[in-house]
Design a protein around this motif. Structure first.
Motif, PDB file in Angstrom:
ATOM      1  N   GLY A 186      -6.321  19.759   0.414  1.00  0.00           N
ATOM      2  CA  GLY A 186      -4.941  19.608  -0.038  1.00  0.00           C
ATOM      3  C   GLY A 186      -4.213  18.490   0.678  1.00  0.00           C
ATOM      4  O   GLY A 186      -3.083  18.159   0.327  1.00  0.00           O
ATOM      5  N   ASN A 187      -4.847  17.891   1.675  1.00  0.00           N
ATOM      6  CA  ASN A 187      -4.197  16.866   2.475  1.00  0.00           C
ATOM      7  C   ASN A 187      -4.089  15.531   1.746  1.00  0.00           C
ATOM      8  O   ASN A 187      -4.778  15.276   0.755  1.00  0.00           O
ATOM      9  N   LEU A 188      -3.238  14.687   2.306  1.00  0.00           N
ATOM     10  CA  LEU A 188      -3.102  13.307   1.878  1.00  0.00           C
ATOM     11  C   LEU A 188      -4.068  12.439   2.679  1.00  0.00           C
ATOM     12  O   LEU A 188      -4.659  12.889   3.656  1.00  0.00           O
ATOM     13  N   VAL A 189      -4.201  11.187   2.276  1.00  0.00           N
ATOM     14  CA  VAL A 189      -5.063  10.248   2.990  1.00  0.00           C
ATOM     15  C   VAL A 189      -4.182   9.244   3.722  1.00  0.00           C
ATOM     16  O   VAL A 189      -3.384   8.537   3.103  1.00  0.00           O
ATOM     17  N   THR A 190      -4.346   9.194   5.040  1.00  0.00           N
ATOM     18  CA  THR A 190      -3.534   8.299   5.861  1.00  0.00           C
ATOM     19  C   THR A 190      -4.369   7.201   6.515  1.00  0.00           C
ATOM     20  O   THR A 190      -3.866   6.432   7.314  1.00  0.00           O
ATOM     21  N   GLY A 191      -5.639   7.121   6.175  1.00  0.00           N
ATOM     22  CA  GLY A 191      -6.497   6.054   6.670  1.00  0.00           C
ATOM     23  C   GLY A 191      -7.822   6.086   5.929  1.00  0.00           C
ATOM     24  O   GLY A 191      -8.303   7.158   5.571  1.00  0.00           O
ATOM     25  N   ARG A 192      -8.386   4.926   5.685  1.00  0.00           N
ATOM     26  CA  ARG A 192      -9.665   4.828   4.976  1.00  0.00           C
ATOM     27  C   ARG A 192     -10.549   3.762   5.625  1.00  0.00           C
ATOM     28  O   ARG A 192     -10.048   2.798   6.214  1.00  0.00           O
ATOM     29  N   LYS A 193     -11.839   3.960   5.468  1.00  0.00           N
ATOM     30  CA  LYS A 193     -12.766   2.914   5.839  1.00  0.00           C
ATOM     31  C   LYS A 193     -12.759   1.813   4.785  1.00  0.00           C
ATOM     32  O   LYS A 193     -12.392   2.037   3.631  1.00  0.00           O
ATOM     33  N   GLY A 194     -13.169   0.627   5.221  1.00  0.00           N
ATOM     34  CA  GLY A 194     -13.453  -0.433   4.281  1.00  0.00           C
ATOM     35  C   GLY A 194     -14.915  -0.343   3.882  1.00  0.00           C
ATOM     36  O   GLY A 194     -15.712   0.373   4.492  1.00  0.00           O
ATOM     37  N   SER A 195     -15.283  -1.095   2.860  1.00  0.00           N
ATOM     38  CA  SER A 195     -16.673  -1.079   2.415  1.00  0.00           C
ATOM     39  C   SER A 195     -17.158  -2.497   2.146  1.00  0.00           C
ATOM     40  O   SER A 195     -16.364  -3.400   1.855  1.00  0.00           O
ATOM     41  N   MET A 196     -18.455  -2.671   2.259  1.00  0.00           N
ATOM     42  CA  MET A 196     -19.094  -3.937   1.940  1.00  0.00           C
ATOM     43  C   MET A 196     -20.404  -3.628   1.239  1.00  0.00           C
ATOM     44  O   MET A 196     -21.212  -2.850   1.743  1.00  0.00           O
TER      45      MET A 196
END
Length: 387
Positions: A186-196
């Protein structure tokens, strides 16, 4: 009537109206889930955009579709605010990971309060939620800042065709809410990884596997060694993961393979020196091991990591959620998204604001329908509080 009283009145109307839209939200979700809109399926992506445009324009919201040849269109809509200044941006993407024909094979269905179907969580439910929030504000006002919806068409393949446009839109925005699915928690997203994603190929020397084995140089042997070395770059403590997820090579079993190819996925955090990491990948790919083999990178695409959401923006959303009777926290995820692009230009970004869902990119993908109205209401309150 004071400004605060007028705002409270508008907020009440918005909340009440959204509370009565559950069935309409579900109906619109079914319409667009039942349209194949995989990345590069121009007609399908455009069809999704046309359905959403019709709903927005019926509510008096101005909509523009920007053609993106080879991918479809981007949807761009505007809702006026009571004041001027930079708009609040509601983001989304209309493409999915699924091939043409998926919607016919497993169309939208509802079981035990969950909706299923291709792209139902990632992220067609978020598109629908954003459309209804925009309609509510167009109907009842109360938002000080203008509101802008921008839905892209190639996020699932790295946004190569739209990233500059997305970043330009974000530079002109005050705040970004990206309606990727809410986490299972149920949480929000406050950070994400980048991808390559790195695509590469290896050339070897063909030879008869029985008669002239020593004269050959196996591209598959070389690829296997490179895969082991690439996977060894994984560093959990630094938030780096590497995964060769696709391989192909050889011609027949009794030939030393003259050619092989693979695709590598790399995930990393905002603290990673990506150029140095890419240099390590390139050195492994190009190493002549075993002798007489040669590797080269044929393509590379990259998404930006999402820098941490400012505490004040998360707290603003949390206040509205608490008023509505539910609690949310922020969490970090390894998945990449266009929120990385918007955060990279310095615009405060909160992601995962869409309805809660799970098992994205699989046949088990689902959306919790009971979260549609609460998440729409919470988003609307956050927008109204940004004065």
């Amino acid at each position: 009537m004071s400004d605060s009283a007028m705002l409270a009145q508008a907020a009440g109307k918005v909340i009440d109206w959204l509370g009565g839209q559950q069935a309409e939200m579900q109906a619109l979700l079914q319409r667009i889930v039942d349209i194949d809109s995989g990345s590069r399926q121009e007609a399908g992506v455009t069809a999704v955009a046309e359905v959403l445009r019709a709903r927005l324009e019926a509510a008096g919201i101005a909509v523009t579709l920007h053609a993106v040849p080879g991918y479809g269109v981007c949807l761009d809509a505007q809702v006026r605010g009571s004041g001027d200044g930079a708009p609040i941006l509601l983001m989304g993407h209309m493409d999915t990971v699924f091939p043409a024909g998926t919607a016919a094979r497993r169309p939208f269905r509802v079981e035990d309060g969950r909706a299923y179907g291709p792209g139902v969580a990632d992220m067609k439910s978020g598109l629908v939620m954003n459309v209804f929030v925009a309609e509510a504000l167009a109907r009842f006002g109360g938002n000080g800042s203008p509101l802008r919806l921008f839905f892209s068409c190639d996020e699932e393949i790295g946004s190569s065709a739209t990233r500059e446009r997305i970043m330009d839109v974000a530079r002109g925005a005050r705040t970004v809410f990206n309606a990727e699915p809410g986490r299972v928690s149920g949480n929000l997203v406050t950070g994400r990884k980048g991808s390559m994603v790195v695509e590469f190929e290896v050339e070897g020397v063909a030879a008869h596997a029985g008669i002239n084995h020593a004269q050959g140089a196996s591209a598959i042997d070389a690829l296997a060694q490179k895969i082991l070395a690439l996977h060894a770059l994984t560093d959990a403590e630094r938030g780096i993961t590497t995964n060769v997820g696709c391989v192909k090579g050889g011609i027949v079993p009794n030939m030393v393979a003259p050619h092989a190819q693979a695709q590598l996925d790399v995930r990393f955090t905002a603290d990673t020196d990506v150029d140095a990491l890419y240099a390590q990948v390139r050195a492994i790919v190009e190493a002549e091991s075993p002798p007489r083999t040669r590797g080269r990178i044929t393509a590379m695409r990259r998404t930006q990591p999402m820098a941490r959401t400012p505490d004040a923006l998360l707290a603003l959303y949390q206040r509205g959620a608490q008023r509505l009777g539910f609690a949310v926290e922020g969490e970090f995820t390894g998945g990449a998204a266009d929120s990385g692009l918007t955060a990279s230009v310095g615009t405060p970004t909160l992601c995962g604001t869409g309805p809660v869902g799970g098992h994205a990119h699989t046949e088990r993908e689902y959306c919790e329908l009971s979260t549609f109205v609460p998440r729409a209401r919470a988003l609307a309150l956050a927008i109204l509080e940004l004065r």
